[in-house]
Design an enzyme around this catalytic site. Structure first.
Site, PDB file in Angstrom:
ATOM      1  N   HIS B 180       0.845  -1.205   0.000  1.00 37.44           N
ATOM      2  CA  HIS B 180       0.000   0.000   0.000  1.00 37.44           C
ATOM      3  C   HIS B 180       0.880   1.255   0.000  1.00 37.44           C
ATOM      4  O   HIS B 180       0.646   2.194  -0.765  1.00 37.44           O
ATOM      5  CB  HIS B 180      -0.907  -0.038   1.236  1.00 37.44           C
ATOM      6  N   GLU B 181       1.896   1.246   0.847  1.00 36.18           N
ATOM      7  CA  GLU B 181       2.785   2.414   0.924  1.00 36.18           C
ATOM      8  C   GLU B 181       3.575   2.574  -0.372  1.00 36.18           C
ATOM      9  O   GLU B 181       3.787   3.687  -0.852  1.00 36.18           O
ATOM     10  CB  GLU B 181       3.734   2.288   2.117  1.00 36.18           C
ATOM     11  N   HIS B 184       1.606   4.302  -2.853  1.00 37.60           N
ATOM     12  CA  HIS B 184       1.640   5.760  -2.667  1.00 37.60           C
ATOM     13  C   HIS B 184       2.869   6.343  -3.343  1.00 37.60           C
ATOM     14  O   HIS B 184       2.809   7.420  -3.935  1.00 37.60           O
ATOM     15  CB  HIS B 184       1.684   6.107  -1.183  1.00 37.60           C
ATOM     16  N   GLU B 258      -6.059   7.299  -0.943  1.00 37.04           N
ATOM     17  CA  GLU B 258      -5.997   6.103  -0.104  1.00 37.04           C
ATOM     18  C   GLU B 258      -6.652   4.913  -0.805  1.00 37.04           C
ATOM     19  O   GLU B 258      -6.115   3.818  -0.835  1.00 37.04           O
ATOM     20  CB  GLU B 258      -6.686   6.339   1.248  1.00 37.04           C
TER      21      GLU B 258
END
Lengths: 186, 561
Positions: B180-181, B184, B258
């Protein structure tokens, strides 16, 4: 007067075309560097795995009595991968190693002694991570290659690619190794 | 509605997100210019109006001047605005990763520590998956659970996690969170967030200085203070409004990003359950507040400020939070997990909503290298033995991963969903499982078979009779009723009060009604009013009420000739 306008239009058009060709060429070079770079990353990871295998065999052979055959097959496949003269042969051997290691990692938990061994725990983590990195690198290589191939094949950039000798790169496909089915032992 | 999983490559994802960012930045710059104009005009007008002696004269002069030079003035101010925006953008981009990391007090991960070593490995995997390298693995010395990613203008990147998170998540979950990071980073969200935050800064500064001028030095301006005060007030008002608008925009942006990162993470590690589980764990278990400057909040996977609105839905909550509600994020992840199931298992998952069928007992599960069992599925779940990767043996003696067993998969889904709401049995302290009782949503303890009923559910259950009761249950109910009629049952004093699993308030033991005289525990919090029924109590109440009704019916029929 009409002649000057025609000339201006022609020269202007030529400048635009030249600028376009330069832009596409530079883009192609950039993408190709990325493809080569991500291929070399797969190579780095395969090398790393290859270095881990002797350590693996040394550590687990005392514990995994039932997996003798698997361990021997891993060592043999590694020898074939390092000794391979052409790419398809090497990739076939590497694919086999992936399958066999996947099987070993799956049955790893059936050996409580191995889980108590500090060295083996670290090795398991390293192997898992390396396997993941190989598969992620492969995915990334395919992404980058798709990007590059699209530019090479799409009109009108395909004309520039054809003139300057850029060709489509193959994707990296490995036959998925057969899923390891561990034995039930009580 | 659920967006389909993006089938794009890392490059396409980056391009898409860049296009979105460009549109947004353009909008911001336009807003910026408009805001600057507003500020300047308000200030000029207020000064003119406020000047006491020749107010009208000056006002007339100013308005004539503005009217004559409207476009050139406007252009000048716009240029000023754009220039300030550009300066701030450059400043934001020029901050180095090291200085950003020192603001949040992150230290490099220690390769000698086992948990850190695993984290470093997983970050290396993220490098392989995204092609961004190097990504630095950093750790926050906090027992809370959170992760973040950061990148500076030069493309130097870092992924950070708290100590608490590294110790609590297993490998799959940590991988999903790191993915997930990494997503980003691919989407370049962190530099965008920093940019937007710094674009807000001049308005914040204006508002703050005007406020200071209003509060501290009203007398210093002598006879002009009326005008100066009014001007300061108006400028403060406008600047504050502008700060609000900028923040709202930044928050909307952050929420969208997100979801995008969740989707990309699932595409990367192909394990929506693990990410859902990790989000559940982070939000449920000790989440911890971090001491982070407010403008950095949107870099984290969960808002580091514990902010009530985050977990609420509704327009207000949506608009004022940097992160989408976790329950909604998990819902989407579970929908993806479900979409990946073969068709047969989907109907299996739906079939669970009927009345509770007796659970198959003979499951064995591998625990610390030993086989444990036999258990029913919900027992395994309550004992915390069940995870998607756990090895189990099903009643047909097949050994597989729990996630591959069709009867266990829906339970795993429920656990992830249930964890968020997150509750433990007030008696046994094992986690409650979301279940249906006669079609009503309840939480059930797999051990003592007690039920937790949210407010209003008991009434629903008592009016329904979908369920056939066993002979044993009927016997228990009759026995209880006989004792209750002898006035034998008293509330036991001095019993330790239970704590409501929903809101952590004290629960008070009381008779449900004088008729049944079943002792139930009701939550004292007037907004919660949840009800706890120990094992068998709910059934007893139902049976007694049903029998009383039948007898009354029978009595009435007997009275009638």
């Amino acid at each position: 007067m009409g002649f000057i306008i025609t000339l201006a239009v022609l020269v202007g058009g030529a400048v635009v075309v030249v600028l376009y060709v330069i832009a596409v060429y530079n883009k192609l070079v950039g993408y190709r560097v990325e493809v080569d770079n991500s291929w070399s990353q797969i190579d780095v990871q395969l090398k790393r795995r290859s270095d881990l295998i002797p350590n693996l065999v040394e550590t687990v052979k005392g514990y995994m009595q039932h997996e003798r055959g698997t361990l021997e097959a891993v060592v043999a496949a590694r020898a074939r991968a390092t000794g391979a003269t052409n790419l398809p042969e090497r990739m076939k051997a590497e694919g086999e190693i992936s399958g066999l290691l996947g099987r070993l990692l799956a049955v790893w938990e059936n050996y409580p002694d191995l889980k108590a061994n500090q060295n083996a725990m670290q090795l398991q983590e390293e192997l898992t991570s390396t396997e993941n990195r190989i598969s992620y690198s492969r995915g990334h290589y395919n992404d980058v290659t798709a990007n590059y191939n699209t530019l090479v094949q799409r009109f009108p950039s395909n004309i520039v690619a054809g003139m300057t000798g850029f060709s489509v790169r193959p994707y990296f496909q490995i036959a998925e190794a057969e899923k390891a089915v561990p034995q039930v032992k009580f | 509605m659920l967006a389909p999983l993006p089938k794009e490559t890392v490059y396409e994802a980056r391009e898409r997100s860049r296009r979105a960012s460009r549109r947004l930045l353009l909008l911001l710059v336009v807003l910026y210019v408009v805001f600057f104009n507003m500020l300047a005009f308000v200030a000029a007008l207020a000064l003119a109006v406020g000047a006491p002696d020749h107010g009208t004269q000056v006002l007339g002069a100013v308005s004539r001047y503005i009217a004559r030079h409207f476009w050139s003035l406007n252009g000048l101010l716009s240029l000023c605005g754009a220039f300030v925006a550009f300066l701030h953008y450059q400043m934001a981009r020029s901050r180095e990763l090291d200085s950003l990391l020192s603001i949040v007090k992150a230290a490099p991960a220690d390769p000698k520590d086992e948990y850190h070593a695993r984290f470093i490995n997983i970050v290396h995997e993220a490098e392989a998956a995204t092609g961004i390298r190097p990504i630095r693995a950093v750790v926050l010395a906090s027992t809370g659970s959170n992760t973040f990613s950061m990148a500076d203008g030069e493309g130097r990147a870092a992924i950070g996690a708290t100590e608490g998170l590294l110790s609590r998540l297993d490998r799959q979950e940590l991988s999903a969170v790191v993915a997930h990071e990494a997503a980003h980073l691919v989407h370049e969200d962190s530099s965008l967030a920093t940019t937007v935050a710094s674009l807000t800064a001049p308005f914040e500064a204006t508002a703050a200085s005007m406020k200071a001028a209003l509060e501290h030095r009203p007398r210093a301006y002598g006879r002009h203070r009326g005008g100066v005060g009014l001007a300061a007030f108006l400028v403060w008002l406008v600047a504050s409004l502008q700060v609000l608008v900028m923040r709202l925009l930044a928050m909307a942006l952050s929420r969208g990003r997100e979801y995008m990162a969740d989707a990309a993470a699932v595409r990367m590690c192909k394990d929506p359950l693990a990410l859902a589980e990790a989000l559940g764990k982070i939000s449920r278990r000790h989440r911890g507040a971090l001491d982070i400057p407010q403008s950095f909040n949107s870099l984290f996977i969960l808002n580091p400020d514990i902010f009530r609105l985050d977990e609420h839905s509704g327009v207000v909550a949506e608009v004022f939070s940097t992160h989408p509600p976790i329950a909604e994020r998990i819902r989407r992840l579970l929908a993806w997990a479900r979409a990946e199931l073969p068709a047969g298992e989907k109907s299996e998952a739906r079939a669970r909503e009927g009345p509770p069928a007796p659970e198959p007992r003979d499951y064995y599960v591998k625990k610390d290298g030993e086989w444990a069992g036999p258990y029913t599925p919900s027992q395994m779940l309550a004992l915390g033995l069940l995870s998607p990767r756990a090895w189990i043996v099903n009643p047909d003696k097949e050994m597989k991963r729990a996630a591959d067993e069709p009867t266990l998969l829906p339970l795993l889904h429920e656990r992830v969903a249930g964890r968020v709401a997150g509750r433990a049995c007030p008696r046994c302290k094992v986690s409650l499982v979301a279940a249906k009782y006669e079609g009503a949503p309840v939480l059930r303890c797999a051990f003592c078979h007690g039920y937790l009923l949210p407010a209003g559910v008991l009434e629903r259950v008592l009016t329904r009779d979908d369920r056939a009761f066993s002979r044993e249950e009927i016997e228990t109910a009759r026995l209880w009723r006989a004792r209750a009629q002898e006035r034998d049952v008293l509330l036991k004093e001095g019993d330790a009060s239970l704590v409501c699993p929903l809101c952590q308030s004290i629960m008070i033991a009381s008779f449900h009604t004088q008729l049944t005289r079943v002792v139930v525990d009701r939550c004292r919090n007037p907004e919660c009013r949840a009800l706890w029924c120990d094992g068998g109590e709910l059934e007893t109440m139902q049976i007694i009420l049903a029998e009383t009704a039948r007898e009354a019916e029978g009595g009435r029929q007997r009275e009638r000739p």
